[in-house]
Structures are given as C-alpha cells and as structure tokens.
Design a protein around this motif. Structure first.
Motif, PDB file in Angstrom:
ATOM      1  N   ARG A 282       0.841  -1.200   0.000  1.00 51.61           N
ATOM      2  CA  ARG A 282       0.000   0.000   0.000  1.00 51.61           C
ATOM      3  C   ARG A 282       0.876   1.249   0.000  1.00 51.61           C
ATOM      4  NH1 ARG A 282      -5.400  -0.442   1.854  1.00 51.61           N
ATOM      5  NH2 ARG A 282      -5.978  -2.525   2.569  1.00 51.61           N
ATOM      6  N   LEU A 283       0.472   2.246  -0.756  1.00 54.81           N
ATOM      7  CA  LEU A 283       1.171   3.527  -0.727  1.00 54.81           C
ATOM      8  C   LEU A 283       0.960   4.218   0.609  1.00 54.81           C
ATOM      9  CD1 LEU A 283       0.316   4.924  -4.273  1.00 54.81           C
ATOM     10  CD2 LEU A 283       2.622   4.503  -3.394  1.00 54.81           C
ATOM     11  N   CYS A 284       1.993   4.890   1.086  1.00 52.33           N
ATOM     12  CA  CYS A 284       1.894   5.661   2.329  1.00 52.33           C
ATOM     13  C   CYS A 284       1.087   6.932   2.045  1.00 52.33           C
ATOM     14  CB  CYS A 284       3.294   6.018   2.834  1.00 52.33           C
ATOM     15  SG  CYS A 284       3.299   7.147   4.242  1.00 52.33           S
ATOM     16  N   ASN A 285       0.009   7.132   2.783  1.00 54.82           N
ATOM     17  CA  ASN A 285      -0.844   8.305   2.569  1.00 54.82           C
ATOM     18  C   ASN A 285      -0.171   9.601   2.975  1.00 54.82           C
ATOM     19  OD1 ASN A 285      -3.088   6.931   1.494  1.00 54.82           O
ATOM     20  ND2 ASN A 285      -3.742   6.310   3.544  1.00 54.82           N
ATOM     21  N   SER A 286       0.890   9.519   3.769  1.00 56.15           N
ATOM     22  CA  SER A 286       1.554  10.732   4.253  1.00 56.15           C
ATOM     23  C   SER A 286       2.490  11.345   3.216  1.00 56.15           C
ATOM     24  CB  SER A 286       2.345  10.428   5.525  1.00 56.15           C
ATOM     25  OG  SER A 286       1.481   9.964   6.544  1.00 56.15           O
ATOM     26  N   CYS A 287       2.986  10.538   2.270  1.00 57.16           N
ATOM     27  CA  CYS A 287       4.006  11.068   1.354  1.00 57.16           C
ATOM     28  C   CYS A 287       3.776  10.760  -0.110  1.00 57.16           C
ATOM     29  CB  CYS A 287       5.399  10.570   1.772  1.00 57.16           C
ATOM     30  SG  CYS A 287       5.617   8.775   1.605  1.00 57.16           S
ATOM     31  N   LYS A 288       2.742  10.002  -0.460  1.00 59.02           N
ATOM     32  CA  LYS A 288       2.557   9.657  -1.873  1.00 59.02           C
ATOM     33  C   LYS A 288       2.303  10.917  -2.702  1.00 59.02           C
ATOM     34  CE  LYS A 288      -2.434   8.676  -1.596  1.00 59.02           C
ATOM     35  NZ  LYS A 288      -3.465   7.636  -1.738  1.00 59.02           N
ATOM     36  N   LYS A 289       2.787  10.891  -3.941  1.00 59.34           N
ATOM     37  CA  LYS A 289       2.633  12.038  -4.839  1.00 59.34           C
ATOM     38  C   LYS A 289       2.086  11.580  -6.187  1.00 59.34           C
ATOM     39  CE  LYS A 289       6.205  15.080  -2.925  1.00 59.34           C
ATOM     40  NZ  LYS A 289       7.454  15.831  -3.200  1.00 59.34           N
ATOM     41  N   VAL A 290       1.467  12.534  -6.894  1.00 64.60           N
ATOM     42  CA  VAL A 290       0.907  12.218  -8.207  1.00 64.60           C
ATOM     43  C   VAL A 290       2.038  11.837  -9.159  1.00 64.60           C
ATOM     44  CG1 VAL A 290      -0.343  13.139 -10.190  1.00 64.60           C
ATOM     45  CG2 VAL A 290      -1.076  13.729  -7.866  1.00 64.60           C
ATOM     46  N   ASP A 291       1.827  10.741  -9.894  1.00 67.29           N
ATOM     47  CA  ASP A 291       2.809  10.255 -10.865  1.00 67.29           C
ATOM     48  C   ASP A 291       2.331  10.656 -12.260  1.00 67.29           C
ATOM     49  OD1 ASP A 291       4.926   8.997 -12.001  1.00 67.29           O
ATOM     50  OD2 ASP A 291       4.326   6.957 -11.478  1.00 67.29           O
ATOM     51  N   HIS A 292       3.129  11.460 -12.950  1.00 69.41           N
ATOM     52  CA  HIS A 292       2.741  11.946 -14.276  1.00 69.41           C
ATOM     53  C   HIS A 292       3.234  10.960 -15.336  1.00 69.41           C
ATOM     54  CE1 HIS A 292       1.420  15.707 -12.490  1.00 69.41           C
ATOM     55  NE2 HIS A 292       2.576  15.779 -11.843  1.00 69.41           N
ATOM     56  N   ILE A 293       2.320  10.123 -15.809  1.00 73.00           N
ATOM     57  CA  ILE A 293       2.647   9.085 -16.795  1.00 73.00           C
ATOM     58  C   ILE A 293       1.924   9.420 -18.099  1.00 73.00           C
ATOM     59  CG2 ILE A 293       2.522   6.616 -17.310  1.00 73.00           C
ATOM     60  CD1 ILE A 293       2.464   6.079 -14.321  1.00 73.00           C
ATOM     61  N   PRO A 294       2.612   9.372 -19.233  1.00 74.95           N
ATOM     62  CA  PRO A 294       1.966   9.671 -20.517  1.00 74.95           C
ATOM     63  C   PRO A 294       0.764   8.763 -20.771  1.00 74.95           C
ATOM     64  CG  PRO A 294       4.349   9.560 -20.762  1.00 74.95           C
ATOM     65  CD  PRO A 294       4.047   9.075 -19.384  1.00 74.95           C
TER      66      PRO A 294
ATOM     67  N   ILE B  24      -2.867   9.071 -10.781  1.00 80.41           N
ATOM     68  CA  ILE B  24      -2.129   7.888 -10.346  1.00 80.41           C
ATOM     69  C   ILE B  24      -1.001   8.366  -9.445  1.00 80.41           C
ATOM     70  CG2 ILE B  24      -0.585   6.054 -11.139  1.00 80.41           C
ATOM     71  CD1 ILE B  24      -2.320   5.756 -13.560  1.00 80.41           C
ATOM     72  N   PHE B  25      -0.774   7.634  -8.360  1.00 73.44           N
ATOM     73  CA  PHE B  25       0.202   8.078  -7.374  1.00 73.44           C
ATOM     74  C   PHE B  25       1.436   7.183  -7.384  1.00 73.44           C
ATOM     75  CE2 PHE B  25      -3.842   9.742  -6.038  1.00 73.44           C
ATOM     76  CZ  PHE B  25      -3.537  11.011  -5.549  1.00 73.44           C
ATOM     77  N   LYS B  26       2.548   7.754  -6.903  1.00 73.59           N
ATOM     78  CA  LYS B  26       3.805   7.014  -6.822  1.00 73.59           C
ATOM     79  C   LYS B  26       4.359   7.089  -5.401  1.00 73.59           C
ATOM     80  CE  LYS B  26       6.646  10.958  -8.320  1.00 73.59           C
ATOM     81  NZ  LYS B  26       7.633  11.436  -9.313  1.00 73.59           N
ATOM     82  N   ALA B  27       5.275   6.162  -5.097  1.00 76.85           N
ATOM     83  CA  ALA B  27       5.902   6.122  -3.772  1.00 76.85           C
ATOM     84  C   ALA B  27       6.990   7.188  -3.680  1.00 76.85           C
ATOM     85  CB  ALA B  27       6.500   4.737  -3.529  1.00 76.85           C
ATOM     86  N   VAL B  28       7.113   7.776  -2.494  1.00 80.14           N
ATOM     87  CA  VAL B  28       8.146   8.785  -2.254  1.00 80.14           C
ATOM     88  C   VAL B  28       9.049   8.338  -1.113  1.00 80.14           C
ATOM     89  CG1 VAL B  28       8.615  11.188  -1.656  1.00 80.14           C
ATOM     90  CG2 VAL B  28       6.663  10.634  -3.120  1.00 80.14           C
ATOM     91  N   GLY B  29       8.485   8.210   0.075  1.00 78.28           N
ATOM     92  CA  GLY B  29       9.260   7.804   1.253  1.00 78.28           C
ATOM     93  C   GLY B  29       9.287   8.893   2.302  1.00 78.28           C
ATOM     94  N   CYS B  30       9.023   8.511   3.549  1.00 79.69           N
ATOM     95  CA  CYS B  30       9.070   9.465   4.664  1.00 79.69           C
ATOM     96  C   CYS B  30       9.376   8.690   5.944  1.00 79.69           C
ATOM     97  CB  CYS B  30       7.744  10.227   4.791  1.00 79.69           C
ATOM     98  SG  CYS B  30       6.322   9.192   5.252  1.00 79.69           S
ATOM     99  N   ASP B  31       9.331   9.371   7.076  1.00 77.27           N
ATOM    100  CA  ASP B  31       9.667   8.737   8.352  1.00 77.27           C
ATOM    101  C   ASP B  31       8.592   7.756   8.820  1.00 77.27           C
ATOM    102  OD1 ASP B  31      11.978  10.207   8.420  1.00 77.27           O
ATOM    103  OD2 ASP B  31      11.105  11.850   9.585  1.00 77.27           O
ATOM    104  N   GLN B  32       7.414   7.785   8.216  1.00 80.06           N
ATOM    105  CA  GLN B  32       6.308   6.949   8.673  1.00 80.06           C
ATOM    106  C   GLN B  32       6.127   5.683   7.840  1.00 80.06           C
ATOM    107  OE1 GLN B  32       2.651   9.130   9.448  1.00 80.06           O
ATOM    108  NE2 GLN B  32       3.782  11.052   9.597  1.00 80.06           N
TER     109      GLN B  32
END
Length: 564
Positions: free
Chosen positions: A454-466, A486-494
C-alpha cells in the motif's frame, strides 16, 4: 621513468595550493610503497583533515559540512552493509525517499560511490566532510550498537518464551556475552513483530553475519551483531525452538512461542539449513491476529467479497485459493474459516504445519514420516461427521480425489493450489488426473491472489505518466481521457520506501455452467480465461488496475506483482 600523473584528491590539493606538485608526487609514491591509503598518508605527513576537505569541496563543487552536529543514533547506518563502512572513508547521513546523502573525505573515490549505489539501490548525493570526523562518527555508531545490545533489559522485561529450558543452552566462558546474545535475539524478534515483518533471515557468511527482515514482502537488512557472535546466536535460536543444537549437518524444524503480554502471544516457525559457513536460520512470524482481521480488511472489491461469502454459505462444494508462496493464501483461508466457525459446525483442518491456532477448529499437523499424510487425515475427517474441511494444499491425485469426493457428498472443502491464476487451477486438476466431470460438479469458486504494498498516505505524490504508456499498461481509454490521478511512492519517516502495509489483489472466479462444459470437453486454460472475461470476471491485472486508480498502490508495485 615517467612520473605518475597527479589525479583525484592530490590534483585538488595541488590546484588549491595546499601542496606543491613535487610534494604531492612524493606523498603518492610513499602511499604506494607502504600500501597505506592515500588519506592516511596525507594526514600522517602534516596535511590536516580540514584542508583536505576544503580543497575537495572547492575542486569538485560539493558542499562541505561539519559533522559535529550529527547524532549517531539518527544515521541510517543499517541500510548499508557493514563491510562498506569498515573502510572509514564514507558515512551515510540522511535518507529521503530514494536518495541517500553520504559524507566523504575523498569524493574522487568512485569505487566507494558505486558500491553504495549497488548495495542500497538508491541515488547517492555526496557532501564533503573531514576524514577524522567521519572516522569518529563511524566508531561511535559501532560502539552504540554494541552498547545497545547490552542495555535491552527495560524493553524485554515482560517477554516470556514458552517452555524454555536454559539448561540445554550452550554456555561460553563469558557470562556477559551469553547475556548479550539472549537479549539481542529477543530484541530481533520483538523488533520484527513491531515492524510487522513476515519473516526473519539470519545468514552466516565467511566474513559477515547478516540479519534481514521481510517487511511488506521486501527483505531489509538490520544492524548485525559482531561476526564472532554468529554461532552463539544460532545456538540460542535453536534452543528456543527446541532443536538439537549438537546437530549441524541436516536441516531442522522448530517452533517458538513468544508471550508478549497476558493477552497476546506470537508464534515463530523456525527452520535451520546448513550452509558453507554455518547454519542459516529462517523464522516465519505467525501472528494469530492476522486471521482475525475480517474479510473487509483483506482488499476484496465489494463484488469479489460477495462472491466469496456466497460460496462460504453453500453447504457443500469446494473453494480453491491459489497463488505463489507468500501471497496471503493462508490468511484468506482462515478468514473464511472464521466466518464459518460457529457452534453448530464441525470444522477440521489438515496442514503442514498448522500456522495459526484457532479455538473451535480441530487442527491436524500432517506427518508423512508416520503415515499421517493429507490423504490419511482427510479419510479420518470423513469418519468424524465434518461440516467443513480445510486441506492445507492439494499436492497429489490421491488428496485431490478424496477432497473432491468430500465436496460431492455434502461437505464444504477449502484448499490451496500453486497456480498463477484461476483458470489454470482447473486445468492443473485435470493434469493431475481428476476427471473433468468431477471438477465441474464439485468446484464452486476459485480465488487467485497476490499481495501488493500500500502507498503511504503521508508522502505519496501524483505520478505523471503519458497517456500512451497508461494505455499500454492496460488502463481503460475512458479512464485515461478523464484525467485520473495515479500516485507514486516517495518515502518518509512513517513508511518504508513510500509504502506502508499490504493488501490483496484478487481474481475471484465462480465456476459457471459454461465453464463446467468447457472442463468436461477437455478445454484448456485459455478457453476458460476467455469465458471468465465474457462473464465479467476481472483477472489479476485488471483487479490491480482498480487499486492503482483508487490511489491505494502504485503502477510500479502493480507491475512488480502481476506483470509477466
């Protein structure tokens, strides 16, 4: 003889007038003749660490930082193999998403940079720092690691190991070392539980002792103890799991029950396997609460959940759950059994071994050595008036025939098979030798599944895909044109690398009358898959795309678990 060229760090020192060219060549020759690292030669011959850092920063255009303000407890030492840190020339400072900041005294050492990239699979950002301060922080981090192993009393005071017999443990000549090993092993187990790991891998190598935990399906290294404690740690785990510590030549199986509190215990299924440099130990964490999550927590779409519940409420027939090892089949099975586990039902299970203990269910561990196979257990169950039977896995024709006969004679049977998707499950049974008419008349439902992070809701960001790429990945043109996010993984302390927890991706396929006809005339998996599509059943890929569109997981993760 042509003098050696002045390159790298020496060139930076000459360029910034810290050294004269002749002196630089002299120190280079001295380093080569003594086989001493160049940095050590420079500092031993009067070139200060601060001058080296300043020259490197100016020459390579990299920021210079002062390490005096850094706390070693916050450094991401655990994501870098210990062997890389032993050189003392590079120090990981901060991890943000997929980038790791590393302090170096000599940024021209491309070999270390490449090793960091390869071992961490991260993008490396370099800053310059004084070599003496890098060495000091590395030493402090190592000392803190050992001190931490000796000061675990408070956290572990209430942990109990069921049935433990300390008299069987091997004792060394150093009581402090024995105490550290006991506390360290318990800390590894409790930390893995806290981080919701699924298993722990303890691996001895010739010059390294590695410990990794699998979190959300991905193995992650944890700070290891000194290599000299490897045998003691392995012996300790074997004692806890009631294995024979004197036998190191053959694999062994064991079990540990860790009592965390009055109301919660965790089981570990333990296996040892002899390797070239010692025994590798793998502990699988079996948390009984995972089977009590409820069907709503597993990730089924509403229509898929209703199909599963409808099949569970039928008085007879067979439900098959398929997928690779580690795809969550056991949790799906036990979730279904918990739905059925009422006072008016007699439920029996045959497993190898029973992973989750559930009150109210009669569970049997198969043991082929004494003749208690899946088939033998099934025959015994059928003489004990069962309502529901669960078979851990259908591995052979004999087990399949008995299970199908039970499903045809008024019993609800749940089991698993190792196949890639639902249609292949039916053809796998035919390949085993089960007649098509028996399959068509007994199998009610097949669930194929995978586990995705599952993507982390605290840090996920929109992924710009053609849009063209999304269409190639299988997305509906209408959804693509609607401007879905569509969202992508970023990464944070949580979270861990942008993900937190896992959920299931499912293909839930009822066996319809038309599928039964295809089976009875000997049809193949392709025909069954085409019929499933006609009936509106999503395959694993399409079910995963629904999760991506909902922002629950990323396209990258979906490709990892479903793309061929």
């Amino acid at each position: 003889m042509t003098p050696p060229a002045i390159t790298g760090l020496l060139a930076a020192l000459v360029k910034t007038a810290v050294l004269e060219p002749a002196r630089a060549l002299e120190l280079l020759e001295k380093s080569r003749s003594t086989k001493e690292p160049l940095l050590q030669t420079l500092m031993a011959n009067g070139v200060s660490a601060i001058k080296i850092a300043r020259a490197a920063s100016q020459n390579y255009g990299l920021p210079q930082i002062d390490l005096d303000s850094f706390d070693t407890s916050d450094l991401p030492i655990n994501i870098v193999p210990a062997k890389l840190l032993q050189s003392g020339n590079a120090l990981p400072l901060r991890k943000r998403g997929r980038r790791l900041t590393v302090a170096m005294a000599d940024p021209s050492d491309l070999g270390i940079l490449e090793n960091f990239r390869f071992s961490t699979n991260l993008t490396i950002d370099v800053v310059v720092a004084e070599a003496t301060k890098i060495a000091r922080l590395l030493e402090e981090a190592a000392n803190n690691s050992m001190a931490g192993m000796a000061d675990l009393d408070d956290d572990l005071a209430n942990i109990q190991i069921e049935g433990e017999n300390f008299a069987t443990d091997e004792k060394s000549d150093d009581p402090l070392q024995d105490d550290i090993v006991v506390k360290f092993v318990t800390k590894v187990l409790t930390d893995a539980i806290r981080r919701k790991a699924s298993d722990i891998h303890i691996e001895p190598y010739e010059k390294q002792f590695r410990i990794r935990v699998r979190i959300d399906g991905i193995l992650t290294e944890v700070p290891p103890p000194p290599r000299q404690l490897a045998d003691r740690i392995v012996s300790r785990i074997k004692v806890m799991s009631r294995m024979d510590i004197s036998e190191r030549r053959v694999p062994q199986d064991g079990r540990i029950k860790l009592k965390l509190s009055a109301g919660r215990s965790i089981d570990f299924r333990v296996n040892s396997c002899p390797t070239l440099f010692g025994e590798k130990i793998v502990l699988r964490i079996l948390d009984p609460t995972s089977a009590q999550l409820g069907i709503d927590s597993l990730g089924y779409e509403e229509d898929q959940k209703q199909l599963y519940l409808k099949a569970l409420n039928r008085p007879y027939g067979m439900i098959l759950i398929t997928g690779p090892t580690g795809s969550g089949k056991t949790v799906s099975l036990y979730t279904g059994l918990n739905v059925l586990n009422t006072m008016d039902r007699n439920i029996s299970t045959a497993e190898d071994p029973a992973e989750i203990v559930v009150p109210g269910i009669n569970q049997v561990n198969v043991n082929a050595k004494v003749g208690l196979t899946f088939a033998a257990a099934l025959r015994a169950f059928l003489r004990q008036d069962p309502d529901v039977i669960m078979v851990g896995e259908i591995r052979d024709l004999e087990t399949a025939e008995i299970a199908i006969k039970a499903a045809q004679t008024g019993h609800l049977v749940l089991s698993t098979l190792h196949t890639n998707d639902a249609p292949q499950t039916l053809t796998r049974l035919m390949n085993m030798g089960v007649p098509g008419y028996n399959i068509a008349s007994s199998v009610n439902l097949i669930i194929a599944q995978r586990l995705a992070r599952r993507l982390c809701n605290s840090c996920k960001k929109v992924d710009h895909i053609p849009d063209e790429e999304l269409l190639r990945e299988g997305f509906n043109p209408i959804d693509v044109q609607s401007g879905m996010k569509i969202f992508k993984a970023v990464g944070c302390d949580q979270c861990t690398n942008g993900y937190r927890g896992r959920m299931g991706i499912y293909q839930v396929m009822p066996v319809s009358e038309e599928m039964g006809r295809i089976i009875m005339r000997g049809g193949n998996a392709i025909e069954l898959a085409e019929q499933a599509t006609k009936e509106g059943i999503n395959d694993l890929r399409q079910s995963g795309i629904r999760k991506v569109k909902a922002g629950i997981t990323s396209l990258e993760e979906l490709n990892r678990v479903t793309k061929d």
